[in-house]
Design an enzyme around this catalytic site. Structure first.
Site, PDB file in Angstrom:
ATOM      1  N   GLU A 103      -4.013  -7.037  13.238  1.00 64.05           N
ATOM      2  CA  GLU A 103      -4.235  -6.707  11.935  1.00 64.05           C
ATOM      3  C   GLU A 103      -2.439  -6.006  11.508  1.00 64.05           C
ATOM      4  O   GLU A 103      -1.740  -7.178  11.557  1.00 64.05           O
ATOM      5  CB  GLU A 103      -4.856  -5.667  11.591  1.00 64.05           C
ATOM      6  CG  GLU A 103      -4.661  -5.420   9.902  1.00 64.05           C
ATOM      7  CD  GLU A 103      -5.275  -4.155   8.749  1.00 64.05           C
ATOM      8  OE1 GLU A 103      -4.560  -4.300   8.140  1.00 64.05           O
ATOM      9  OE2 GLU A 103      -5.702  -3.717   9.680  1.00 64.05           O
TER      10      GLU A 103
ATOM     11  N   ASP B 118       1.000  -1.020   0.298  1.00 65.37           N
ATOM     12  CA  ASP B 118       0.390   0.230  -0.101  1.00 65.37           C
ATOM     13  C   ASP B 118       0.334   1.272  -0.078  1.00 65.37           C
ATOM     14  O   ASP B 118       1.642   2.035  -1.182  1.00 65.37           O
ATOM     15  CB  ASP B 118      -1.010   0.051   1.377  1.00 65.37           C
ATOM     16  CG  ASP B 118      -1.866  -1.087   1.214  1.00 65.37           C
ATOM     17  OD1 ASP B 118      -1.569  -2.086  -0.195  1.00 65.37           O
ATOM     18  OD2 ASP B 118      -3.314  -1.308   1.920  1.00 65.37           O
TER      19      ASP B 118
END
Length: 844
Positions: free
Chosen positions: A814, A580
């Site tokens: 996460e 990302d």
């Protein structure tokens, strides 16, 4: 007839003059030249050009139409999986399952239009009216939820910790008949010790068809739904029986109030809304030794608002809800019986269910220890329970989806629907990412392959069966309305120039190694036909990467799909890389070379060569590609920055960038609100130039992470130094994603875009780092001892922190803060964060 006269030559060779009576021949008449008709020529040329233009126009239309169709044309090779591979006739033991990871508890079959079952609940008599729980939502702020045991096939045990009570959901399957057999749920509710009074809870069990099939409610005592019978093409006839609540197995019944709803649903994504819109506060809860109070319940006579909307009745489905409202503690059982299971020994309820559960739990414990050996390694009982929960949540997070992606190529004016198809996949997060992600899946299967290789083969086959004729697989699988309801609209359309790291090659590598180590096992024996059907799709997938993601010079690679709006992003994101917002070249261009993609292609070419060799297929091309890419001299030439002493991307780059408040000119006397709101925009203080991108972090480690460096490479010394430096990558909790010394460390990418891969600790890359340290610490080389020492330190840090955060928060996360170790991001995240189990087991 006159005779021809003879010519007589005179002495001097001159012909005699003609006789008087003979006339001299008339001079030849000049023919008039025809005038060229320019108009006709012009018309002819124009007609020719028009014909040519029309031919070219229709050819271009045909080609554009043909190219536009390619993105939605599946690969022509035989599918890896037969059309009936998930059917109860072929795979009865996996037909029913908890394949609805997006809800707290529910089951369905592995079929396109499955009957679905599920559970909703709400706490009564609180100041939070309408606190209905159904789909997994971080906004529900549960203290924790997840599977503590799940074998991926026959049973599961889950704990859901709400504010002042805990629900334990258990299920067991029993094979029999032609449609996947029977199953039973047991729901147990207990109040927390800190609760001031015993909570009153409404459980709402439901069943819904998905367009095809029908359900019939059977009601007793006016409003108690005792059972539901139904039929569908895939299940035949079946019956669902709802038991009455008790205080526990063998205990007497408890006071309860019952309600039910039978209606039609326009889609599975509308079930929560239908129930909410059916709630009525007119019902009275009046236990024998308590006060009378009004409670919320579904009203079987209320018209839900969706019925007023225009809809196609053929696209609606039967939807039946059974609500039972009861005070904790209690236990309820729900029994599903297949109509084709005619010789069942007994019903799977009560003590029979208890015995089955205990038997499955024991088998699970034995298998877990046999594979991972954590008890033998000296882990505590609590740590082992944590590891079991991590594995079970990944297995319980398996979903079966069917539908169509929304895709687009440069030849499509508008997004189009991909062909319908199934996907059996593990999801990264039940709450935030309850769908399939291509690069996550390769990491998921590293763990699941240890537990069940046949499961891994099935998952890989499902993904490769989605490949199109170009060799492209949509990287994010959003297949139906239920999935699309959880995704922001800007992420729904998948573009066919965009890749995702081919991590399935990691899983394939593991499968091949397991085949070599256990040649007599059943999965190893089924490997050859599996590889043979997979191979044509692997070939086109590899070729797609090798061509569409090629870099500016030979043997270099470049991710496509970077953000193009350089005005708004501090560093334009590269979502396709999986990392990302990790810093790349500040100004995206075709001159970029990406080191992580180079390394993925090195891995992929090696696996392709191995698979081709096993199948007896020509493998020299893959061998040559792998030999070339695996050459450390070429890697150094393309990606080693001598100034930075690290592996780097290359591109049009400057570090002199920052986000500045945009200046909006407001003329004197004009109201400010009539002008655009000031935004944060990127300011470039120094022009970019072609150079190595001086960012030290996860991308810099990839030649080490994927074992491309030779054991004696002097570059390893620099990498180990960077790994252990607290000012760069080292923390007491794991390796941070970006060096603390980097200018973009923990910097926002936009005013709304918090740092993601710019500092936090990610378990998937840390797993690869531990694996690499174990590799280089186990083979001869000048850095063996240093790597072995770092291996032990990093492994200990990761295990301790992930386990600690699980105890404190109830979740696996996460990512983890590099400054405090605290879990952050989406939760539960038992996708690749569950690789902690392999780190504990030292299974690499």
């Amino acid at each position: 007839m006159g005779r021809r006269r003879k010519r007589v030559a005179s002495g001097d060779g001159v012909l005699p003059s003609p006789r008087k009576e003979e006339k001299a021949p008339a001079p030849p008449r000049k023919e008039k030249k025809k005038k060229t008709d320019i108009g006709k020529v012009f018309i002819n040329i124009s007609i020719g050009l028009c014909i040519f233009s029309l031919i070219w126009f229709f050819y271009a239309l045909y080609m554009r139409s043909s190219l536009a169709r390619r993105v939605v044309t599946l690969h022509p090779s035989p599918r890896v999986l037969d059309a009936n591979s998930s059917s109860p006739a072929v795979s009865p033991e996996r037909y029913w399952g908890s394949y609805r990871p997006q809800v707290y508890f529910g089951m369905k079959t592995r079929s396109p239009r499955s009957v679905v079952t599920g559970l909703m609940w709400m706490r009564q008599f609180t100041d939070m009216d309408g606190n209905l729980r159904h789909t997994c939502e971080q906004g529900d702020h549960l203290q924790g939820y997840g599977w503590i045991m799940h074998d991926g096939v026959s049973f599961g045990v889950q704990e859901i910790h709400d504010r002042d009570f805990t629900l334990t959901t258990e299920f067991v399957k029993r094979m029999g008949g032609d449609h996947g057999g029977d199953w039973t749920w047991r729901i147990t509710a207990k109040q927390h010790s800190i609760a001031s009074s015993a909570p009153v809870i409404s459980l709402m069990f439901y069943a819904s068809t998905d367009i095809q099939g029908s359900l019939q409610a059977h009601v007793e005592d006016k409003n108690r739904l005792s059972s539901v019978t139904g039929t569908s093409e895939e299940l035949g006839n079946f019956k669902i029986t709802f038991g009455k609540p008790t205080a526990g197995e063998g205990a007497g019944g408890k006071y309860a109030r019952y309600n039910f709803l039978q209606t039609r649903s326009p889609g599975l994504d509308k079930l929560t809304d239908i129930v909410k819109n059916s709630l009525n506060h007119k019902f009275v809860f009046s236990p024998p030794k308590g006060e009378k109070r009004s409670y919320f319940a579904v009203d079987s006579y209320k018209v839900t608002n969706h019925q007023n909307q225009q809809k196609d009745p053929k696209m609606e489905s039967d939807f039946v809800v059974h609500q039972v409202t009861v005070q904790t503690p209690f236990q309820i059982e729900v029994l599903f019986e297949s109509g084709s299971f005619r010789e069942r020994p007994n019903q799977l309820v009560g003590s029979v269910l208890t015995d089955e559960l205990e038997m499955r739990k024991m088998a699970f414990d034995e298998k877990f220890e046999g594979i991972f050996g954590l008890q033998a390694k000296g882990f505590t009982l609590s740590q082992i329970e944590f590891a079991k929960a991590a594995l079970s949540n990944m297995l319980g997070g398996m979903g079966y989806f069917f539908g169509q992606s929304v895709v687009q190529s440069v030849y499509n004016e508008h997004p189009v629907l991909y062909p319908e198809g199934p996907l059996f996949t593990a999801v990264p997060s039940r709450s935030f990412f309850p769908r399939g992600f291509l690069w996550d899946e390769g990491f998921h299967q590293l763990l699941l392959n240890k537990w069940d290789s046949q499961l891994t083969q099935g998952v890989i086959a499902h993904w490769l069966d989605l490949i199109n004729v170009e060799g492209w697989i949509p990287r994010e699988q959003i297949l139906d309305d239920e999935a699309r309801s959880k995704v922001p609209s800007e992420f729904i359309v998948q573009h066919n120039e965009n890749a995702n790291p081919p991590t399935l090659f990691l899983a394939l590598q593991e499968l091949l190694e397991k085949r070599d180590a256990q040649p007599e096992s059943l999965p190893s024996q089924t490997m050859l036909p599996f590889l043979r059907r997979l191979y044509p799709r692997l070939q086109i997938w590899f070729e797609w990467f090798n061509t569409t993601q090629a870099g500016p010079i030979t043997n270099s690679y470049r991710w496509r799909g970077r953000d193009k709006d350089t005005n708004l992003f501090l560093n334009p994101k590269t979502l396709t890389s999986g990392l990302d917002d990790y810093p790349r070249a500040s100004h995206p261009s075709a001159d970029e070379r990406h080191v992580d993609l180079y390394c993925w292609m090195t891995l992929a070419s090696g696996v392709m060569a191995n698979v081709a060799r096993i199948l007896g297929e020509p493998h020299q091309v893959y061998e040559n590609t792998h030999r070339t890419l695996n050459n450390n001299d070429l890697l150094n030439e393309l990606h080693w920055s001598e100034n930075l002493h690290t592996f780097s991307d290359y591109g049009n780059h400057t570090q002199a960038v920052s986000l500045q408040q945009e200046k909006v000119f407001v003329p004197p006397g004009q109201p400010r609100h009539q002008f655009p709101v000031s935004r944060l925009v990127r300011s470039v203080r120094r022009a970019p130039k072609l150079q190595y991108v001086n960012a030290l972090g996860y991308v810099s480690l990839f030649p080490f992470l994927l074992h491309i460096l030779t054991p004696d490479s002097p570059k390893i010394e620099h990498i180990l130094r960077d790994i252990r430096d607290p000012e760069r990558l080292w923390t007491p909790y794991g390796l941070r994603s970006l060096s603390r010394a980097d200018p973009l460390y923990m910097k926002r990418n936009t005013e709304h875009d918090a740092p993601y891969w710019r500092g936090p600790i990610w378990i998937n890359i840390n797993y690869l780092a531990v694996r690499a340290l174990h590799h280089y610490g186990s083979i001869e080389g000048p850095f063996k001892d240093k790597a072995a020492t770092l291996y032990q330190e990093l492994r200990t840090n990761l295990i301790n922190n992930v386990y600690k955060q699980y105890l404190e928060t109830g979740y696996i996360w996460e990512q983890y803060s590099d400054s405090t170790g605290r879990g952050q991001g989406s939760h539960p995240f038992t996708g690749w964060s569950a690789l902690t189990v392999l780190i504990m087991a030292e299974e690499y």
